[in-house]
Design a protein around this motif. Structure first.
Motif, PDB file in Angstrom:
ATOM      1  N   UNK A 180      77.028  29.094  74.047  1.00  0.00           N
ATOM      2  CA  UNK A 180      77.650  29.989  72.948  1.00  0.00           C
ATOM      3  C   UNK A 180      76.956  30.316  71.600  1.00  0.00           C
ATOM      4  N   UNK A 181      75.481  29.218  71.834  1.00  0.00           N
ATOM      5  CA  UNK A 181      74.477  29.410  70.856  1.00  0.00           C
ATOM      6  C   UNK A 181      74.021  31.128  71.118  1.00  0.00           C
ATOM      7  N   UNK A 182      73.569  30.697  72.733  1.00  0.00           N
ATOM      8  CA  UNK A 182      73.735  32.809  73.020  1.00  0.00           C
ATOM      9  C   UNK A 182      74.021  33.630  73.152  1.00  0.00           C
ATOM     10  N   UNK A 183      75.400  33.653  73.264  1.00  0.00           N
ATOM     11  CA  UNK A 183      76.652  34.247  73.035  1.00  0.00           C
ATOM     12  C   UNK A 183      76.401  34.698  71.069  1.00  0.00           C
ATOM     13  N   UNK A 184      76.231  33.986  70.350  1.00  0.00           N
ATOM     14  CA  UNK A 184      76.831  34.150  68.900  1.00  0.00           C
ATOM     15  C   UNK A 184      74.670  34.871  69.201  1.00  0.00           C
ATOM     16  N   UNK A 185      74.124  34.298  68.888  1.00  0.00           N
ATOM     17  CA  UNK A 185      72.923  34.814  68.687  1.00  0.00           C
ATOM     18  C   UNK A 185      72.281  36.933  68.574  1.00  0.00           C
ATOM     19  N   UNK A 186      73.332  36.530  70.040  1.00  0.00           N
ATOM     20  CA  UNK A 186      72.935  38.347  70.670  1.00  0.00           C
ATOM     21  C   UNK A 186      73.636  38.868  69.632  1.00  0.00           C
ATOM     22  N   UNK A 187      74.728  38.645  69.341  1.00  0.00           N
ATOM     23  CA  UNK A 187      76.376  38.735  68.938  1.00  0.00           C
ATOM     24  C   UNK A 187      75.576  39.523  67.036  1.00  0.00           C
ATOM     25  N   UNK A 188      74.831  39.165  66.866  1.00  0.00           N
ATOM     26  CA  UNK A 188      74.018  39.019  65.558  1.00  0.00           C
ATOM     27  C   UNK A 188      73.190  40.686  66.104  1.00  0.00           C
ATOM     28  N   UNK A 200      68.815  37.438  59.377  1.00  0.00           N
ATOM     29  CA  UNK A 200      68.994  37.385  60.861  1.00  0.00           C
ATOM     30  C   UNK A 200      67.384  36.494  61.161  1.00  0.00           C
ATOM     31  N   UNK A 201      66.700  37.074  60.551  1.00  0.00           N
ATOM     32  CA  UNK A 201      65.628  36.551  60.759  1.00  0.00           C
ATOM     33  C   UNK A 201      65.088  35.417  60.325  1.00  0.00           C
ATOM     34  N   UNK A 202      65.435  35.054  59.430  1.00  0.00           N
ATOM     35  CA  UNK A 202      65.041  33.769  58.904  1.00  0.00           C
ATOM     36  C   UNK A 202      65.932  32.442  59.502  1.00  0.00           C
ATOM     37  N   UNK A 203      67.511  33.056  60.478  1.00  0.00           N
ATOM     38  CA  UNK A 203      67.739  32.615  61.200  1.00  0.00           C
ATOM     39  C   UNK A 203      67.343  31.543  61.965  1.00  0.00           C
ATOM     40  N   UNK A 204      66.452  32.741  62.918  1.00  0.00           N
ATOM     41  CA  UNK A 204      65.284  32.729  64.253  1.00  0.00           C
ATOM     42  C   UNK A 204      64.326  32.116  63.732  1.00  0.00           C
ATOM     43  N   UNK A 205      63.640  32.556  62.125  1.00  0.00           N
ATOM     44  CA  UNK A 205      63.198  31.103  62.026  1.00  0.00           C
ATOM     45  C   UNK A 205      63.389  29.706  62.107  1.00  0.00           C
ATOM     46  N   UNK A 206      64.377  29.600  61.031  1.00  0.00           N
ATOM     47  CA  UNK A 206      64.823  27.931  61.385  1.00  0.00           C
ATOM     48  C   UNK A 206      64.783  27.257  63.013  1.00  0.00           C
ATOM     49  N   UNK A 207      65.506  28.603  63.775  1.00  0.00           N
ATOM     50  CA  UNK A 207      65.438  28.392  65.801  1.00  0.00           C
ATOM     51  C   UNK A 207      64.221  27.866  65.855  1.00  0.00           C
ATOM     52  N   UNK A 208      63.385  28.645  66.152  1.00  0.00           N
ATOM     53  CA  UNK A 208      61.659  28.288  66.058  1.00  0.00           C
ATOM     54  C   UNK A 208      61.353  27.038  65.180  1.00  0.00           C
ATOM     55  N   UNK A 209      61.162  26.974  64.240  1.00  0.00           N
ATOM     56  CA  UNK A 209      60.769  26.129  63.727  1.00  0.00           C
ATOM     57  C   UNK A 209      61.384  24.907  63.802  1.00  0.00           C
TER      58      UNK A 209
END
Length: 183
Positions: A44-52, A159-168
């Protein structure tokens, strides 16, 4: 010195064929990033991430896109994603060493940027600080960018704020080939 493991374990090879195909499309033959491997381990997380749907080029030039992404990641303190993008795209985007440094340490008025690029950086900063654009920031963007590009800029920031949240938040170890924040 080995880096600590991410807080959520990344998928390990061999990957299921569908996931391998997705990695191949995104990474163009390079090994998949830890971020992608963590996300792909959870359907689910991967699908939502790619759906961005922001992992493609979109209406912005590569240079414009990278300025937005690099500044967003710098403002969120995400050395992981900033470093991946600098290593992979800074040269192709024709970002000078001074400009790369300015994505982290400069402000929107830095003279290394064109007026259009200053408007981009001011927009990223406003979105980061206030989650909106003031009239002056929107007017500056509108002077240089059509509506489709303005929408893409706003979406990329989110989107990249979300990516940053994930990575951090996942404490992803820095990729070995990635750049490091200037000090």
């Amino acid at each position: 010195m080995p880096q600590p493991a991410p807080r959520i374990a990344p998928l390990q090879p061999p990957y299921p064929p569908e996931i391998q195909g997705q990695f191949d499309r995104i990474m163009r033959g390079a090994p998949p990033l830890a971020l992608f491997r963590v996300m792909a381990g959870h359907a689910r997380a991967w699908e939502k991430f790619r759906a961005g749907s922001l992992l493609d080029r979109g209406p912005l030039s590569l240079r414009e896109r990278e300025i937005v992404i690099d500044r967003t990641c710098a403002r969120t303190g995400c050395e992981y994603e900033w470093g991946v993008h600098i290593a992979a795209f800074a040269e192709a985007a024709q970002l000078t060493d001074e400009q790369v440094r300015a994505t982290v340490l400069g402000d929107a008025s830095a003279t290394c940027w064109s007026a259009a690029e200053q408007a981009l950086i001011a927009a990223v900063d406003a979105l980061h600080e206030r989650a909106t654009l003031g009239e002056a920031e929107f007017k500056a963007l509108s002077a240089h960018y059509e509506d489709a590009k303005i929408l893409e800029i706003i979406q990329l920031c989110g989107f990249y704020r979300t990516v940053s949240y994930l990575a951090n938040a996942l404490a992803l170890p820095l990729e070995q080939t990635a750049a490091r924040f200037p000090r």
